[in-house]
Write an enzyme that holds these catalytic residues in place. Structure first.
Site, mmCIF file in Angstrom:
data_model
loop_
_atom_site.group_PDB
_atom_site.id
_atom_site.type_symbol
_atom_site.label_atom_id
_atom_site.label_comp_id
_atom_site.label_asym_id
_atom_site.label_seq_id
_atom_site.Cartn_x
_atom_site.Cartn_y
_atom_site.Cartn_z
ATOM 1 N N SER A 31 -3.663 -12.986 -5.325
ATOM 2 C CA SER A 31 -3.610 -11.517 -5.336
ATOM 3 C C SER A 31 -3.147 -10.867 -6.631
ATOM 4 C CB SER A 31 -2.719 -11.019 -4.195
ATOM 5 O OG SER A 31 -3.412 -11.058 -2.976
ATOM 6 N N SER A 33 -5.001 -8.706 -3.618
ATOM 7 C CA SER A 33 -4.546 -7.485 -3.008
ATOM 8 C C SER A 33 -3.827 -6.541 -3.972
ATOM 9 C CB SER A 33 -3.564 -7.825 -1.868
ATOM 10 O OG SER A 33 -2.421 -8.452 -2.384
ATOM 11 N N LYS A 39 3.760 -2.421 -7.286
ATOM 12 C CA LYS A 39 2.909 -2.592 -6.113
ATOM 13 C C LYS A 39 3.713 -2.099 -4.907
ATOM 14 C CE LYS A 39 0.226 -6.216 -3.697
ATOM 15 N NZ LYS A 39 -0.111 -7.651 -3.670
#
Lengths: 489, 478
Positions: free
Chosen positions: A175, A151, A76
């Protein structure tokens, strides 16, 4: 070979049925082919990946390869990667090349993982849909008109579309688990402090958890084993030994008691999702678990508490983006005074959701409001932790839905922040209490995946993973691949 | 109408640790700008602070030395504000739960009385960097070498009445932190500086007046001067029918005035909250006991002991114990030499201090070591040289001309104690000064001093003055 799980590929690599270089090339080709539509990656590091793969192949040939040698993963874009752009999904860091590796990146690198690139995400991890990124929204591989959740939506979409074996993620309010649920994969958020936060760009420090998204609980176990552990550079990391999570999955399992809060199945939960989760609980019972009703009486306050604590910490954590030492500086501020430079830089560098949270956080910490908001929220946070502790006297794991509904349409909730925030209503509690939690695929509604959410006491990741693993041995939801004709090839 | 000046000080003492309070970067002063700023000090994305345990030990040491309560649990908080030399946009400090609180020190007043000044608290925090406004036309330079250096902020109650007491208190704390070796006390380099909260009220009034905070005073003289000027300003306002505004002010030593630093509209709301990156600091009894065992003899104790053990006056003992190294130097001289401790004290406070000041040296860099000075005093004691000659030897020692014996030998400074030689000199002087001899004989006793001086001069200072005196009296039949 991309439909093989990470665990299977580890075996394939060891047995030299496939080389790390072949695997890396295969996955890079898939990224090249599918990512333009998905937008799961901010940066693809092909050259570096091939070099890492070659290194893994040498070690595999020499027989001294680390446990995950040659496994293609993605990070990420919230994890700092030396020499590679680390944007956090923000214009503010669009030009930021990190001078160092996050502990998670260094550990997975040392474990032999090959990094294919950096995945897209909500700006500074603020969002539940991966729509707030400076680099545009991530698409859900099951339906490109839908969000993948957020997210960590870039990692979720990449794993769901089989563009990587596993992706790292962070979970502050859900997330990792919510995008895992919406994208039909497995997402693990371990105990707070189990994984170092060093080099993981801070959103809300007391809530930020590093974790992993992959096809299966077994895959998550293998990656967690490599990324977890005490880090002297993170004062909040736990100085506890890391169990061999992968090996423990095969230990005899005499079942667990699963607590089910009935309040989770109220009007706020979409009917199809409720049915899928109920069915999953039945399957778990069949596999040997005992079901029991438990109460989490303060859970309804988790979203309001979260939207005080997280913005408060974020408002302070994001103060360092001031245009002075790194990152974006408004070009129009040249020659202007300091205040103008600050205002233009932060006004232009941050997106709307980030600004909304900075404003909220600044407000709740202000003189005269601190007690009513921040302190009150901390007290309720304690009540929520206590709820879990009480529930865990009667059960080993608390189960329920991961998200209130399957994936929604891109743009549907962007104008209604509260509706967006309510997507995390089932996941936020585990962040507030710092508990390990996992989402596993447990069915489909109108062709869209649904996630089962399991939460367990601090540092009981082994039990959590074993339970999820047993469930996945009894079901095949996690093997489903979106738009099979395309992605499964 | 008479006025009372009320002062409370916030002293910032830079902790003498090798590395910073939350990073491994060096705290060495004077390096090239930004060469001692790590990613943590620069506030890079993703980095985290890790507390330097030495800072905790030093704060506890200070707390124990001032009778403070040591908090078993203290908490770091973030003080949020934007400034270019504050990389993270917040300063890590302690707010509600400081590491030590509730102590006191005794200060000596001009009239010789002592006064207790209460210490509200002392807390740990990180220093900011420096903004350099000169040398950059139309721009500012930022040097972050200092950013993240550990500070102990020592906050007093408003117990100080006027500039002199404030100065005495600041000197007291300065001596103390140097004794404890937790701060080098270098005020030029900014290692020890303070903010003063100043207000005035009419004598007899119980309520405190509105205060102004004078920022960044970095010398004892400036503290005294700034308080004096600020109090005058406030009194003038009130006597003119006006009201003092609570604000932050800067003292300008060149113009000898204070002026507002920022207006009220710009006043910061620091939005303090506990720093989620750091755990609360937990301190147990064993840790405190460990620190306690390392505490040196403190200035007040040492001073009392010097008065009792060496029979020194309160003044001498005070001067000698103001610095730990000076006190230790004196003790070596006093214990090694056969001379009376008072003589040792006079030499340390006199010749030695003068030489150090002249060359701008700290006691630790003295060119005459304590055992050498003790040896020199022994020569006086033994009558080998006179006190006056000893001063010459001391200067030669200071200049590195050799040992005491070598210098006396080389320069031929051995005292003339041979009575024949002295009698010859006396005869010579008596013959040469008939007028003075006449006066003495007529009863003018003071003239003897002149004659002794003449003999000493004739001997180039080497004659034993005691013997000269006796020989003269005998010669003149007195």
């Amino acid at each position: 070979m991309h439909t093989r799980t990470l665990a299977q590929l580890v075996q394939d690599l060891r047995a030299r049925r496939v080389s790390a270089t072949e695997l890396t090339k295969h996955f890079l080709a898939r990224i090249e082919r599918f990512d333009p539509a998905l937008n799961a990656f901010v940066t693809v590091t092909a050259e570096q990946a091939l070099a890492q793969a070659a290194d893994a192949d040498r070690k595999l040939a020499a027989g001294d390869a680390p446990p995950l040698a040659g496994v293609p993963i993605a990070h990420k874009d919230i994890f700092c990667t030396a020499g590679v752009k680390t944007s956090c999904g923000s214009r503010m860091l669009d030009n930021f090349v990190s001078p160092y590796d996050a502990t998670v990146v260094a550990k997975l690198g040392a474990a032999g993982c090959v990094m294919l690139g950096k995945t897209n995400m909500d700006e500074f991890a603020m969002g539940s849909s991966s729509e707030t990124s400076y680099y545009g929204p991530v698409k859900n591989p099951w339906d490109h008109a839908l969000v993948p959740g957020g997210s960590s939506g870039g990692s979720a979409a990449a794993v769901a579309a089989r563009l990587v074996c596993a992706g790292t993620g962070t979970d502050t309010g859900g997330s990792i688990r919510q995008p895992a649920a919406l994208s039909g994969i497995t997402g693990l958020k371990p105990t707070y402090g189990r994984v170092s936060r060093y080099g993981m760009i801070a959103f809300a420090s007391s809530l930020d958890h590093g974790g992993v998204l992959a096809q299966t609980a077994e895959d998550c176990a293998l990656v967690l084993e490599a990324m977890a552990g005490f880090d002297p550079r993170d004062s909040t990391s736990l100085d506890e030994p890391v169990p061999p999570y992968g090996r423990l999955l095969d230990e005899p399992w005499d079942g667990v008691t699963i607590g089910v809060p009935e309040s989770f199945f109220d009007d706020g939960l979409e009917a199809g999702t409720a049915a899928a989760v109920r069915a999953a609980l039945k399957d778990l019972e069949k596999a040997g678990a005992k079901l029991k009703t438990v109460e989490l009486p303060n859970m309804h306050m988790s979203v309001p508490v979260y939207y005080v604590v997280a913005p408060a910490e974020a408002s302070s954590n994001l103060s360092r983006y001031d245009g002075i030492r790194f990152g974006y500086r408004s070009p129009s501020a040249d020659g202007e005074d300091l205040l103008t430079m600050y205002m233009r830089t932060r006004g232009e560098g941050f997106g709307a959701e980030v600004k909304r949270r900075i404003l909220t956080g600044t407000y709740v910490l202000s003189a005269g409001y601190f007690d009513a908001y921040y302190l009150q929220a901390q007290k309720v946070r304690k009540l929520i932790s206590d709820d879990f502790a009480r529930a865990f006297r009667d059960c080993d794991i608390v189960a329920g839905p991961t998200a209130p509904s399957p994936a929604f349409r891109i743009g549907d909730k962007t104008d209604d922040p509260v509706q967006m925030y309510l997507n995390d209503i089932y996941t936020i509690g585990a962040d507030l209490a710092g508990l390990p939690a996992i989402s596993v695929p447990c069915g489909f509604v109108r062709g869209l995946p649904v996630g089962l959410h399991l939460v367990s006491p601090p540092l009981t990741e082994a039990k959590l993973l074993t339970t999820a693993h047993r469930y996945q041995r009894a079901t095949d939801w996690h093997t489903r691949v979106p738009a099979a004709a395309e992605y499964a090839q | 109408m008479s006025w009372e000046i009320v002062v409370g000080l916030e002293i910032h003492a830079q902790l003498a640790t090798k590395s910073k309070i939350f990073s491994g970067a060096s705290t060495q002063y004077g390096a090239a700008p930004n060469s001692q700023a790590s990613l943590v000090d620069l506030g890079y994305p993703g980095v985290l602070p890790v507390l330097n345990g030495d800072c905790v030990a030093m704060a506890v040491k200070f707390g124990l030395a001032t009778g403070c309560t040591i908090s078993r649990r203290s908490v770091f908080a973030r003080k949020n504000y934007f400034y270019p030399d504050l990389p993270k946009g917040y300063q890590i400090s302690q707010y509600e739960l400081p590491i030590v609180h509730g102590g006191s020190v005794e200060i000596e007043l001009d009239d010789g009385r002592t006064k207790t000044v209460r210490i509200t608290r002392a807390h740990l925090e990180e220093d900011a960097g420096k903004s350099l406004h000169e040398d950059f036309a139309g721009m500012s330079g930022i040097d972050l070498n200092r950013a993240g250096t550990g500070l102990l902020e020592i906050v007093s109650e408003p117990d100080l009445r006027g500039p002199a007491e404030a100065g005495a208190y600041m000197r007291k704390i300065h001596a103390l932190v140097r004794y404890l070796e937790i701060c080098d006390g270098n005020m030029q380099e900014g290692s020890f500086r303070c903010d003063a909260n100043v207000s005035v009220r009419r004598v007899g009034e119980a309520k405190l007046g509105t205060r102004a905070e004078l920022k960044n005073l970095n010398s004892f003289r400036f503290v005294e001067k700034a308080i004096e000027i600020e109090a005058e300003r406030q009194i003038e306002i009130i006597e003119g029918g006006g009201k003092v505004v609570q604000e932050t002010r800067l003292y300008d030593p060149d113009r000898d005035e204070t002026r507002p630093m920022r207006s009220k509209e710009e006043a910061n709301d620091y939005r303090y909250f506990p720093d989620p990156d750091l755990l609360p600091v937990a301190i147990d009894d064993a840790f405190i006991a460990g620190i306690e065992s390392t505490l040196p003899e403190l200035p007040d104790e040492k001073r009392t002991r010097f008065m009792e053990q060496y029979g020194l006056s309160a003044y001498d003992a005070g001067v000698l114990t103001a610095q730990r190294a000076l006190a230790e130097y004196f003790e070596i001289v006093a214990l090694k030499s056969r001379a009376a401790p008072k003589i040792a004290a006079n030499w340390v406070m006199g010749e030695l201090t003068a030489a150090l000041n002249r060359d701008g040296l700290e006691i630790g860099a003295s060119r005459v070591a304590a055992p050498a000075l003790a040896g020199l005093l022994d020569k006086i004691e033994a009558g080998t040289i006179s006190g006056k000659i000893a001063k010459e030897v001391f200067e030669a020692l200071w200049a590195g001309e050799g040992t005491v014996d070598e210098i006396i030998e080389k320069r031929g400074l051995v005292q003339i104690s041979d009575s024949g030689a002295i009698d010859a000199l006396v005869d010579q002087v008596v013959a040469a000064n008939p007028t003075q001899v006449e006066q003495f004989r007529a009863g003018k006793q003071q003239v003897l001093g002149f004659l002794v001086g003449q003999v000493m001069k004739a001997s180039k200072g080497k004659a034993n003055p005691q013997q000269v005196n006796e020989a003269l009296r005998k010669k003149l039949g007195a």
